[in-house]
Design an enzyme around this catalytic site. Structure first.
Site, PDB file in Angstrom:
ATOM      1  CG  HIS A   5      -1.743   1.243   1.355  1.00  0.00           C
ATOM      2  ND1 HIS A   5      -2.744   1.591   0.475  1.00  0.00           N
ATOM      3  CD2 HIS A   5      -1.685   2.242   2.279  1.00  0.00           C
ATOM      4  CE1 HIS A   5      -3.277   2.750   0.844  1.00  0.00           C
ATOM      5  NE2 HIS A   5      -2.648   3.166   1.944  1.00  0.00           N
ATOM      6  CG  ASP A  19      -1.220   1.724  -5.028  1.00  0.00           C
ATOM      7  OD1 ASP A  19      -0.997   1.812  -6.255  1.00  0.00           O
ATOM      8  OD2 ASP A  19      -2.338   1.904  -4.519  1.00  0.00           O
TER       9      ASP A  19
END
Length: 106
Positions: free
Chosen positions: A71, A74
């Site tokens: 995450h 990203d």
């Protein structure tokens, strides 16, 4: 924790880039560019966190790949893309205002 640094700084950079677009939209180009510069500082901080993670990996200190790590990467990539797009939009608004196609709000 490096992943949290990526998330926090990436989120901050994206928010600052969004502010830059909003400022440029109403003709405040100088202020918009200042927000982009602030976003760049946040991205540099995020990049430093990422570099720390990569350096440790190269030294054999492997990071357990968790959802949080994925995450964070990203989040950073989205922030970089958004910052780049915001810079293009500020440039476009500046040209539109300079050409007289748009009038700055008072």
């Amino acid at each position: 924790m490096a992943a949290m640094g990526l998330i926090a700084n990436g989120g901050n950079a994206k928010s600052l880039a969004f502010e830059a677009i909003r400022l440029a939209k109403v003709g405040k180009i100088k202020e918009a560019r200042e927000k982009l510069a602030e976003a760049d500082k946040s991205l540099l901080d995020a990049h430093n966190s990422q570099t720390d993670m990569l350096t440790k990996e190269a030294q054999g200190q492997h990071t357990h790949v968790t959802l949080l790590v994925v995450h964070s990467q990203d989040h950073l990539m989205n922030a970089i893309t958004f910052r780049d797009l915001a810079g293009e939009m500020v440039d476009l608004y500046e040209k539109l205002y300079a050409s007289g196609s748009l009038k700055a709000e008072v």
